[in-house]
Design a protein around this motif. Sequence first.
Motif, PDB file in Angstrom:
ATOM      1  N   ASP A 175       0.306  -0.685   0.048  1.00 47.32           N
ATOM      2  CA  ASP A 175       0.085  -0.034   0.061  1.00 47.32           C
ATOM      3  C   ASP A 175       0.843   1.115   0.172  1.00 47.32           C
ATOM      4  O   ASP A 175       0.941   2.330  -0.542  1.00 47.32           O
ATOM      5  N   ASP A 176       2.058   1.411   0.769  1.00 46.00           N
ATOM      6  CA  ASP A 176       2.379   2.715   0.665  1.00 46.00           C
ATOM      7  C   ASP A 176       3.608   2.211  -0.397  1.00 46.00           C
ATOM      8  O   ASP A 176       2.920   3.402  -0.841  1.00 46.00           O
ATOM      9  N   GLU A 177       3.986   1.646  -1.284  1.00 46.62           N
ATOM     10  CA  GLU A 177       4.836   2.237  -2.039  1.00 46.62           C
ATOM     11  C   GLU A 177       4.090   2.077  -3.252  1.00 46.62           C
ATOM     12  O   GLU A 177       3.982   3.076  -4.349  1.00 46.62           O
ATOM     13  N   ARG A 178       2.761   2.069  -3.255  1.00 50.07           N
ATOM     14  CA  ARG A 178       1.857   1.856  -4.588  1.00 50.07           C
ATOM     15  C   ARG A 178       1.547   3.449  -3.767  1.00 50.07           C
ATOM     16  O   ARG A 178       1.284   4.085  -5.400  1.00 50.07           O
ATOM     17  N   LYS A 179       1.181   4.086  -2.885  1.00 53.91           N
ATOM     18  CA  LYS A 179       0.483   5.552  -2.821  1.00 53.91           C
ATOM     19  C   LYS A 179       1.397   6.536  -3.560  1.00 53.91           C
ATOM     20  O   LYS A 179       1.213   7.337  -4.008  1.00 53.91           O
ATOM     21  N   VAL A 180       3.249   6.551  -2.903  1.00 56.19           N
ATOM     22  CA  VAL A 180       4.090   6.602  -3.393  1.00 56.19           C
ATOM     23  C   VAL A 180       3.873   6.535  -4.541  1.00 56.19           C
ATOM     24  O   VAL A 180       4.577   8.281  -5.232  1.00 56.19           O
ATOM     25  N   LYS A 181       3.839   6.503  -6.111  1.00 53.78           N
ATOM     26  CA  LYS A 181       3.590   6.007  -6.770  1.00 53.78           C
ATOM     27  C   LYS A 181       2.696   6.890  -7.534  1.00 53.78           C
ATOM     28  O   LYS A 181       3.190   7.430  -8.536  1.00 53.78           O
ATOM     29  N   ALA A 182       1.760   6.348  -7.636  1.00 53.86           N
ATOM     30  CA  ALA A 182       0.562   7.211  -7.406  1.00 53.86           C
ATOM     31  C   ALA A 182       0.767   9.007  -6.743  1.00 53.86           C
ATOM     32  O   ALA A 182       0.674   9.528  -8.452  1.00 53.86           O
ATOM     33  N   GLU A 183       1.169   9.121  -6.098  1.00 49.83           N
ATOM     34  CA  GLU A 183       2.142  10.370  -5.672  1.00 49.83           C
ATOM     35  C   GLU A 183       2.439  11.290  -6.645  1.00 49.83           C
ATOM     36  O   GLU A 183       2.658  12.164  -7.005  1.00 49.83           O
ATOM     37  N   ARG A 184       3.698  10.454  -6.849  1.00 45.98           N
ATOM     38  CA  ARG A 184       4.693  10.663  -8.029  1.00 45.98           C
ATOM     39  C   ARG A 184       3.915  10.830  -9.337  1.00 45.98           C
ATOM     40  O   ARG A 184       4.132  11.546 -10.187  1.00 45.98           O
ATOM     41  N   ASN A 185       3.622  10.062 -10.362  1.00 43.17           N
ATOM     42  CA  ASN A 185       3.007  10.373 -11.132  1.00 43.17           C
ATOM     43  C   ASN A 185       1.313  11.130 -11.434  1.00 43.17           C
ATOM     44  O   ASN A 185       1.619  12.175 -12.328  1.00 43.17           O
ATOM     45  N   ILE A 186       0.649  11.479 -10.522  1.00 43.52           N
ATOM     46  CA  ILE A 186      -0.110  12.877 -10.156  1.00 43.52           C
ATOM     47  C   ILE A 186       0.656  14.152 -10.237  1.00 43.52           C
ATOM     48  O   ILE A 186       0.006  14.549 -11.042  1.00 43.52           O
ATOM     49  N   LYS A 187       1.923  14.054  -9.423  1.00 42.38           N
ATOM     50  CA  LYS A 187       2.387  15.706  -9.140  1.00 42.38           C
ATOM     51  C   LYS A 187       3.160  15.485 -11.206  1.00 42.38           C
ATOM     52  O   LYS A 187       2.830  16.924 -11.084  1.00 42.38           O
ATOM     53  N   LEU A 188       3.419  14.548 -11.880  1.00 46.86           N
ATOM     54  CA  LEU A 188       4.111  15.072 -12.845  1.00 46.86           C
ATOM     55  C   LEU A 188       2.827  15.672 -14.161  1.00 46.86           C
ATOM     56  O   LEU A 188       3.633  16.296 -15.078  1.00 46.86           O
ATOM     57  N   LEU A 189       2.326  14.848 -13.723  1.00 49.73           N
ATOM     58  CA  LEU A 189       0.844  15.152 -14.375  1.00 49.73           C
ATOM     59  C   LEU A 189       0.391  16.380 -14.519  1.00 49.73           C
ATOM     60  O   LEU A 189      -0.022  16.800 -15.495  1.00 49.73           O
ATOM     61  N   TYR A 219      -5.770   8.180 -10.356  1.00 46.99           N
ATOM     62  CA  TYR A 219      -7.232   8.278  -9.383  1.00 46.99           C
ATOM     63  C   TYR A 219      -7.967   6.781  -9.173  1.00 46.99           C
ATOM     64  O   TYR A 219      -7.885   5.945  -8.454  1.00 46.99           O
ATOM     65  N   TYR A 220      -7.888   5.669 -10.394  1.00 50.05           N
ATOM     66  CA  TYR A 220      -8.771   4.586 -10.753  1.00 50.05           C
ATOM     67  C   TYR A 220      -7.855   3.902 -10.041  1.00 50.05           C
ATOM     68  O   TYR A 220      -8.740   3.022  -9.102  1.00 50.05           O
ATOM     69  N   MET A 221      -7.168   3.519 -10.179  1.00 48.59           N
ATOM     70  CA  MET A 221      -5.758   2.667  -9.721  1.00 48.59           C
ATOM     71  C   MET A 221      -5.470   2.935  -8.485  1.00 48.59           C
ATOM     72  O   MET A 221      -5.738   1.925  -7.281  1.00 48.59           O
ATOM     73  N   GLU A 222      -6.261   3.435  -7.517  1.00 45.83           N
ATOM     74  CA  GLU A 222      -6.163   4.582  -6.569  1.00 45.83           C
ATOM     75  C   GLU A 222      -7.475   3.608  -5.866  1.00 45.83           C
ATOM     76  O   GLU A 222      -7.890   4.355  -4.405  1.00 45.83           O
ATOM     77  N   CYS A 229     -13.399   9.957 -12.133  1.00 44.56           N
ATOM     78  CA  CYS A 229     -14.740  10.117 -13.192  1.00 44.56           C
ATOM     79  C   CYS A 229     -14.133  11.640 -13.305  1.00 44.56           C
ATOM     80  O   CYS A 229     -14.891  11.944 -14.563  1.00 44.56           O
ATOM     81  N   ASP A 230     -13.947  12.652 -12.561  1.00 45.91           N
ATOM     82  CA  ASP A 230     -14.066  14.116 -12.843  1.00 45.91           C
ATOM     83  C   ASP A 230     -12.904  13.861 -13.826  1.00 45.91           C
ATOM     84  O   ASP A 230     -13.231  14.583 -15.059  1.00 45.91           O
ATOM     85  N   TYR A 231     -12.086  13.521 -13.686  1.00 46.54           N
ATOM     86  CA  TYR A 231     -10.910  13.257 -14.411  1.00 46.54           C
ATOM     87  C   TYR A 231     -11.038  13.569 -16.377  1.00 46.54           C
ATOM     88  O   TYR A 231     -10.930  13.411 -17.273  1.00 46.54           O
ATOM     89  N   PHE A 232     -12.017  11.537 -15.847  1.00 45.87           N
ATOM     90  CA  PHE A 232     -12.253  10.737 -17.407  1.00 45.87           C
ATOM     91  C   PHE A 232     -13.574  12.145 -17.707  1.00 45.87           C
ATOM     92  O   PHE A 232     -13.656  11.952 -19.256  1.00 45.87           O
ATOM     93  N   SER A 233     -14.457  12.712 -17.732  1.00 47.96           N
ATOM     94  CA  SER A 233     -15.277  13.916 -17.708  1.00 47.96           C
ATOM     95  C   SER A 233     -14.503  14.423 -18.852  1.00 47.96           C
ATOM     96  O   SER A 233     -15.343  15.214 -19.826  1.00 47.96           O
ATOM     97  N   LYS A 234     -13.555  15.459 -17.730  1.00 47.64           N
ATOM     98  CA  LYS A 234     -13.343  16.478 -18.865  1.00 47.64           C
ATOM     99  C   LYS A 234     -12.653  15.576 -19.983  1.00 47.64           C
ATOM    100  O   LYS A 234     -12.446  16.880 -20.941  1.00 47.64           O
ATOM    101  N   GLY A 235     -11.336  14.687 -19.723  1.00 49.80           N
ATOM    102  CA  GLY A 235     -10.581  13.987 -21.069  1.00 49.80           C
ATOM    103  C   GLY A 235     -11.560  14.176 -22.363  1.00 49.80           C
ATOM    104  O   GLY A 235     -11.707  14.703 -23.136  1.00 49.80           O
ATOM    105  N   LEU A 236     -13.005  13.297 -21.939  1.00 45.30           N
ATOM    106  CA  LEU A 236     -14.014  13.389 -22.860  1.00 45.30           C
ATOM    107  C   LEU A 236     -14.664  14.733 -23.646  1.00 45.30           C
ATOM    108  O   LEU A 236     -15.261  14.595 -24.113  1.00 45.30           O
ATOM    109  N   SER A 237     -14.267  15.401 -22.848  1.00 46.37           N
ATOM    110  CA  SER A 237     -15.145  16.444 -23.378  1.00 46.37           C
ATOM    111  C   SER A 237     -14.375  17.293 -24.350  1.00 46.37           C
ATOM    112  O   SER A 237     -15.351  18.191 -25.070  1.00 46.37           O
ATOM    113  N   TYR A 238     -13.254  16.743 -24.246  1.00 51.23           N
ATOM    114  CA  TYR A 238     -12.655  17.225 -26.168  1.00 51.23           C
ATOM    115  C   TYR A 238     -12.843  16.355 -27.332  1.00 51.23           C
ATOM    116  O   TYR A 238     -13.990  15.070 -27.297  1.00 51.23           O
ATOM    117  N   ASP A 239     -12.541  16.874 -28.363  1.00 49.54           N
ATOM    118  CA  ASP A 239     -13.108  16.660 -30.031  1.00 49.54           C
ATOM    119  C   ASP A 239     -12.066  15.320 -30.097  1.00 49.54           C
ATOM    120  O   ASP A 239     -10.935  15.345 -30.649  1.00 49.54           O
TER     121      ASP A 239
END
Length: 260
Positions: A175-189, A219-222, A229-239
């Motif tokens: 759980d700790d490793e997964r959280k660190v990896k997710a936080e790193r990825n989210i920050k970079l994104l 966020y889904y993996m976490e 859902c919020d980010y997927f919705s924003k992504g799908l709002s594009y053409d």
Amino acid sequence: MNLSVCIIAKNEEKHIENCLRSLVNKHVQIIVVDTGSQDDTKNIALKYTSCVYDYQWNDDFGAAKQFAVSKADNDNILILDCDEYLQGEESVLIKLCDMLNKYPYKVGRIKCINILNMNNIKQDKSWEWISRAFNRKFCTIYGKIHEQIISNSGEAVETFLSGIIINHMGYCLDDDERKVKAERNIKLLVNRLDEIRMSCEKSHEQEIPYILYQLGKSYYMEKEYTKACDYFSKGLSYDLDTKLEYVIDMVETYGYAMLN
């Protein structure tokens, strides 16, 4: 064989030996770029290849991988991560090379089997096709995180399915490793998203929905389904081109997130 396998690494002593062991005696060049390991990663890599280089980490996976590509002796490139290892014999790599030689403008996709957990009772898996092989005269790696292979000409790339199969151990985390990896990825994104929005370059705007998709996936993996859902919705709002693999996956994962 005119194929170079390029790998970037940082503190990967837990995984890198399995990765490199799967490549030895297969007559490929192995390039390892270390981005600042403080463990035994480099020493392990040197057991399998003399082509080990240092790279100053700058929060840019794409740039580090392009540096690795620049060190290759061959134009045909296969990208692997340290927590991935190749299944199969040398013949699958020979066939990949043949395809890249015949269609140097195309990108080869490999089958990635994600090992979701490891225990004595059950090994959960999922799999996906990912773009990882290309000829550097025609294509390059683009993106600071969750990079994509794009055409040097700017045109849409064609792909082919190769016979390469890899096992990916990157999700076998506590759980700790997964959280660190997710936080790193989210920050970079998020940082990349801010960079694009502050930039005046219109050409980078097409990257926004892909980043929103990757944020949703993170966020889904976490299991933070509301944020996903919020980010997927924003992504799908594009053409978007509904034939693109990430768009298809975004729609499907958005549905699963809403069910949760």
